[in-house]
Structure formats: structure tokens, C-alpha cells
Design a protein around this motif. Structure first.
Motif, PDB file in Angstrom:
ATOM      1  N   SER A 169       0.823  -1.211   0.000  1.00 15.72           N
ATOM      2  CA  SER A 169       0.000   0.000   0.000  1.00 15.72           C
ATOM      3  C   SER A 169       0.856   1.259   0.000  1.00 15.72           C
ATOM      4  N   ALA A 170       2.008   1.204   0.700  1.00 16.68           N
ATOM      5  CA  ALA A 170       2.884   2.367   0.766  1.00 16.68           C
ATOM      6  C   ALA A 170       3.695   2.555  -0.512  1.00 16.68           C
ATOM      7  N   MET A 171       4.173   1.450  -1.084  1.00 17.33           N
ATOM      8  CA  MET A 171       5.062   1.512  -2.236  1.00 17.33           C
ATOM      9  C   MET A 171       4.317   1.587  -3.566  1.00 17.33           C
ATOM     10  N   LYS A 172       3.127   0.996  -3.617  1.00 15.64           N
ATOM     11  CA  LYS A 172       2.313   1.016  -4.836  1.00 15.64           C
ATOM     12  C   LYS A 172       0.902   1.477  -4.464  1.00 15.64           C
TER      13      LYS A 172
ATOM     14  N   GLY B 152      13.708  -0.259  15.690  1.00 12.75           N
ATOM     15  CA  GLY B 152      12.427   0.285  16.096  1.00 12.75           C
ATOM     16  C   GLY B 152      11.709   0.992  14.959  1.00 12.75           C
ATOM     17  N   ARG B 153      12.203   0.798  13.739  1.00 14.29           N
ATOM     18  CA  ARG B 153      11.628   1.479  12.585  1.00 14.29           C
ATOM     19  C   ARG B 153      11.136   0.469  11.557  1.00 14.29           C
ATOM     20  N   PHE B 154      10.215   0.916  10.742  1.00 17.94           N
ATOM     21  CA  PHE B 154       9.636   0.059   9.705  1.00 17.94           C
ATOM     22  C   PHE B 154      10.148   0.576   8.365  1.00 17.94           C
ATOM     23  N   ARG B 155      11.170  -0.114   7.834  1.00 13.57           N
ATOM     24  CA  ARG B 155      11.829   0.410   6.654  1.00 13.57           C
ATOM     25  C   ARG B 155      12.396  -0.727   5.806  1.00 13.57           C
ATOM     26  N   GLN B 156      12.930  -0.356   4.666  1.00 14.09           N
ATOM     27  CA  GLN B 156      13.462  -1.326   3.729  1.00 14.09           C
ATOM     28  C   GLN B 156      14.754  -1.962   4.264  1.00 14.09           C
ATOM     29  N   TRP B 157      15.219  -2.970   3.543  1.00 15.95           N
ATOM     30  CA  TRP B 157      16.389  -3.748   3.955  1.00 15.95           C
ATOM     31  C   TRP B 157      17.608  -2.855   4.141  1.00 15.95           C
ATOM     32  N   ASP B 158      18.287  -3.029   5.261  1.00 15.90           N
ATOM     33  CA  ASP B 158      19.510  -2.283   5.554  1.00 15.90           C
ATOM     34  C   ASP B 158      20.710  -3.126   5.124  1.00 15.90           C
ATOM     35  N   TYR B 159      21.497  -2.622   4.188  1.00 16.63           N
ATOM     36  CA  TYR B 159      22.633  -3.372   3.658  1.00 16.63           C
ATOM     37  C   TYR B 159      23.842  -3.367   4.598  1.00 16.63           C
ATOM     38  N   GLY B 160      23.740  -2.660   5.704  1.00 14.41           N
ATOM     39  CA  GLY B 160      24.776  -2.776   6.726  1.00 14.41           C
ATOM     40  C   GLY B 160      25.800  -1.663   6.755  1.00 14.41           C
TER      41      GLY B 160
ATOM     42  N   ASN C 163       6.239   4.526   3.950  1.00 16.99           N
ATOM     43  CA  ASN C 163       5.357   5.659   4.220  1.00 16.99           C
ATOM     44  C   ASN C 163       3.951   5.166   4.565  1.00 16.99           C
ATOM     45  N   VAL C 164       3.816   4.599   5.751  1.00 16.87           N
ATOM     46  CA  VAL C 164       2.507   4.058   6.147  1.00 16.87           C
ATOM     47  C   VAL C 164       1.494   5.175   6.377  1.00 16.87           C
ATOM     48  N   GLU C 165       1.967   6.398   6.584  1.00 11.14           N
ATOM     49  CA  GLU C 165       1.046   7.528   6.755  1.00 11.14           C
ATOM     50  C   GLU C 165       0.227   7.793   5.501  1.00 11.14           C
TER      51      GLU C 165
ATOM     52  N   LEU D 102       1.069   2.276  17.746  1.00  9.26           N
ATOM     53  CA  LEU D 102       1.875   3.207  16.955  1.00  9.26           C
ATOM     54  C   LEU D 102       1.500   3.117  15.480  1.00  9.26           C
ATOM     55  N   MET D 103       1.321   1.887  14.985  1.00 10.35           N
ATOM     56  CA  MET D 103       0.926   1.714  13.583  1.00 10.35           C
ATOM     57  C   MET D 103      -0.472   2.265  13.348  1.00 10.35           C
ATOM     58  N   CYS D 104      -1.384   1.972  14.255  1.00  7.72           N
ATOM     59  CA  CYS D 104      -2.759   2.448  14.097  1.00  7.72           C
ATOM     60  C   CYS D 104      -2.803   3.977  14.055  1.00  7.72           C
ATOM     61  N   GLN D 105      -1.983   4.626  14.874  1.00 13.85           N
ATOM     62  CA  GLN D 105      -1.924   6.093  14.881  1.00 13.85           C
ATOM     63  C   GLN D 105      -1.319   6.648  13.594  1.00 13.85           C
ATOM     64  N   SER D 106      -0.462   5.854  12.968  1.00 13.12           N
ATOM     65  CA  SER D 106       0.211   6.311  11.750  1.00 13.12           C
ATOM     66  C   SER D 106      -0.680   6.206  10.523  1.00 13.12           C
ATOM     67  N   LEU D 107      -1.571   5.233  10.509  1.00  9.68           N
ATOM     68  CA  LEU D 107      -2.447   5.011   9.371  1.00  9.68           C
ATOM     69  C   LEU D 107      -3.526   6.093   9.299  1.00  9.68           C
ATOM     70  N   GLN D 108      -3.964   6.399   8.081  1.00  9.99           N
ATOM     71  CA  GLN D 108      -5.012   7.413   7.920  1.00  9.99           C
ATOM     72  C   GLN D 108      -6.377   6.925   8.379  1.00  9.99           C
TER      73      GLN D 108
END
Length: 400
Positions: free
Chosen positions: A179-182, A300-308, A326-328, A352-358
Motif C-alpha cells: 500500500s505504501a510503495m504502490k 524500532g523502525r519500519f523500513r526497507q532492507w539495511d545493507y549494513g 510511508n505508512v502515513e 503506533l501503527m494504528c496512529q500512523s495510518l489514515q
């Protein structure tokens, strides 16, 4: 009590407990998913879907209920979690608790997803599942390729414009990512019902996750050194090993103890008679899927793969750190269900997720204080305590 006394006590306990271990196999155990669905009086179809990046995945469809003959008009997709697959929405039929069957009996055209890496997702137009390249994916790729391919196929096949979405655990993760990416796919979903969805993970207190988090760099070095790309790497499925170890063996009591105490896999509402059937349908997964979740627990974040390191991230994303999802931006109506005894997702992270969603329309804790991560699929009271309330919630959005 001395350590030697404790050892003797625990050993005696295990020996006695072994008499009450996991024994026998329910008749459903010997059935394929097709025969299992047919046994309970439902039709089933197999559909193969090829993703943009070449994975060939099987979907199962239950087009109508036991008493119908025409295809149901309301459309729903059921999406499994990590180390899950389509069968796990079926196996609770022995307790009249199959969510798929309930939906089919109430006017829904039910489609069951299998993601890449499951027992029904080990084919590719070029790659071999015995090669590491086949397993170079996380839940990000499942969200970006598998899920949109399945949704597009369903809508094209049925000539519908929208569907209901039900996702358990990782099934919630990939809903957020897609939903965030497409964002164009948001228009195709009437309501997303998410069962203990994994997203933010910064408040998880489960000791095993915390231990792995502290040793993440060591784990990554071991994964790279030994080329651990599929976990567990046991061929098509770990199910045979689990069955041989845990069913009708001297280790059955040990397995039961682990299941009862590790992450609430087995709660008081789970009938042990079903466990052989559940174990049979546990697939392997890409190691990267679990590691990606672990990165979220650490950051503590919701993000793409971290390559290190920042240089590799810059090469992949143009930024030193991986981008946040961008879950907002997600406006789809979302209902979130969770258990108070769930150690894989926490109430704080879900809030936290529920508060972030529209449009988070409900954040629903299960009334049973012992409800855990897998009770939606395994509990012998799931039918009355979860499936029926979920159905009522979905029906409110059927005309949208």
C-alpha cells in the motif's frame, strides 16, 4: 536445590511427561489440501500465477460454500504469515474453525495465497530453489511482486474492481509495504483485516529476539560465510523432520514443552490432535525474511532492507539509511486484531501503527487474555471468538 538435583528432577519429569506426548495422527493428516477441502464439502480450484520477477506461485480458490453452486460475488484474499501457507487457513476445520470455510458459506469467493518459498511457491522460470539466487528475497519482494500479481489475477479473473484483504502476521507486513510503495493498489482493497500484523517492532521484549538483536552482526557474518539462504535448509519443507521428531517418538514430550513455552505457539485453546497436521504444512523461508524483521526490532523502525553500511545503502537507495515505508499514506480502512499474550507483536507497536495510518477503523484486543500469535489459525474456539466477529466487521464494508 542443587544443579544435579534439578537435572534429575527435570529428567524424571520429561520421562513421565513423555507418556502424554504428541501421539497419533488425525485422519485429516493424510489428505492433500484438495482432498481436505473436498472432505468438508467445499469445491477447490488451483491457479498458477507468475510474478514479474519470474516466480511461479499456486493459489487455491474456494469459489462458493457447501450449499451453493454459483460462484460467490464477494471477493476475499487470505494471506499467510512467515513459515505459513494456505493450508493453515483450512486445518482448523476439525473444530469448525476454518476461516476460509466460514467466508465461503457467507457469500465470499475465497482465494488462498502462497508466497514464494512455500511448498506451493518453489518454482521459477529460470532459477532453481537449490540455488541461493532463488532465495534472495525478503517480505519486501513478496509485497512488491507476489501480492500485486495475485490481486491483479483475482480481479481480472472475476471481473471485480475490489476485494477484501485478510492477512496474518507477515500478511499484514506485506499489506503495509504494498500500500505504501504502490498506492494504486489501495483503491482495490475494501477493508484490510490484519491479524497480529508485523510492522513496527521496537517494543518487542521477547528474550530470543533481543538476544539475536545483540548478536546481529555475528549472525550476518555466519549467514554470509556459510551461505545460509534458506532456513531451515531441508529441501522442500522442514515438516518431515518435525513430524519424525515430534510425533510418536521419544522426543514428543520435548516438542510439546517447546511449543507450549516458546512464543505461545500452543495455548490452552489449541487441541494437540491438530499439531501433526499443522507441522506437516510448515514450509521453509528465505533467511532474509527473518533478518529483515530482526532489523526492525533493533532499529524500532519500519523500513526497507539495511545493507549494513551507508555506502551500500546509498548505492541501493541514494541515501545512507534505508527508506522508511510511508505508512502515513495508507488510506485503506484497516482493522487490527491482536492477542494480549502475543510475544511476536506488541500492543505498543500496534498502537503506533494504528496512529500512523489514515484510516485505522479498529484496534481490537482479543477478550481471551491468553490469546497468542497463532490462535487465529489453531484455537478450538477461533470460530466463535474470532471468525464470526471478523465476518460481521467485513460485512459492513461489502457495499463500499
Amino acid at each position: 536445590m542443587s544443579n544435579s538435583t534439578k537435572f534429575v528432577f527435570v529428567t524424571c519429569y520429561l520421562i513421565v511427561f513423555s507418556l502424554q506426548g504428541i501421539t497419533g495422527r488425525h485422519p485429516d493428516f493424510y489428505l492433500s489440501i484438495e482432498k481436505l477441502v473436498n472432505k468438508y464439502g467445499y469445491p477447490m480450484e488451483n491457479h498458477e500465477v507468475t510474478t514479474e520477477d519470474g516466480y511461479i506461485l499456486t493459489m487455491f480458490r474456494i469459489p462458493h460454500g457447501r450449499t451453493g453452486t454459483e460462484i460467490n460475488q464477494k471477493l476475499v484474499i487470505l494471506v499467510h504469515g512467515l513459515y505459513g501457507q494456505a493450508e493453515h487457513f483450512i486445518t482448523n476445520a476439525m473444530h469448525n474453525g476454518s476461516l476460509a470455510f466460514l467466508l465461503a458459506d457467507n457469500g465470499y469467493d475465497v482465494w488462498l495465497m502462497n508466497s514464494r518459498g512455500t511448498q506451493h511457491g518453489r518454482k521459477h522460470i529460470r532459477l532453481d530453489p537449490n540455488e541461493s539466487k532463488f532465495w534472495n528475497f525478503s517480505w519486501h519482494e513478496i509485497a512488491m511482486y507476489d501480492l500485486p500479481a495475485k490481486i491483479d489475477y483475482m480481479l481480472q479473473k472475476t471481473k471485480k474492481s475490489k476485494l477484501h484483504y485478510i492477512g496474518h502476521s507477515q500478511g499484514g507486513t506485506i499489506f503495509y509495504v504494498l500500500s505504501a510503495m504502490k498506492p494504486e493498489y489501495q483503491k482495490k482493497i475494501q477493508l484490510a483485516s490484519l491479524l497480529s500484523p508485523a510492522g513496527y517492532g521496537g517494543h518487542i521484549q521477547f528474550p530470543l529476539f533481543q538476544y539475536f538483536g545483540r548478536h546481529f552482526d555475528e549472525i550476518m557474518r555466519m549467514v554470509e560465510k556459510y551461505n545460509i539462504y534458506e532456513f531451515p535448509n531441508l529441501g522442500n519443507s522442514p515438516s518431515e523432520l518435525l513430524l519424525n521428531t515430534c510425533i510418536d517418538s521419544v522426543f514428543s514430550s520435548f516438542c510439546l514443552l517447546v511449543m507450549r513455552n516458546f512464543n505461545g505457539i500452543v495455548t490452552p485453546n489449541v487441541d494437540l490432535e491438530m499439531l501433526p497436521l499443522i507441522l506437516r504444512f510448515i514450509p521453509t523461508a528465505a533467511m532474509k525474511q527473518s533478518l529483515h524483521y530482526l532489523q526492525g526490532v533493533i532499529s524500532g523502525r519500519f523500513r526497507q532492507w539495511d545493507y549494513g553500511n551507508s555506502q551500500k545503502n546509498i548505492e541501493a537507495y541514494g541515501t545512507p539509511e534505508p527508506p522508511e515505508y510511508n505508512v502515513e499514506s495508507i488510506s485503506v480502512p484497516v482493522s487490527i486484531y491482536y492477542g494480549l499474550s502475543d510475544l511476536q507483536v506488541t500492543e505498543k507497536d500496534l498502537k503506533l501503527m494504528c496512529q500512523s495510518l489514515q484510516n485505522c477503523v479498529s484496534l481490537h484486543p482479543m477478550k481471551d487474555s491468553k490469546w497468542s500469535h497463532y490462535d487465529y489459525l489453531l484455537s478450538n474456539v477461533a470460530g466463535e471468538q474470532f471468525n464470526v466477529p471478523l465476518l460481521r466487521s467485513m460485512q459492513k464494508y461489502d457495499d463500499d
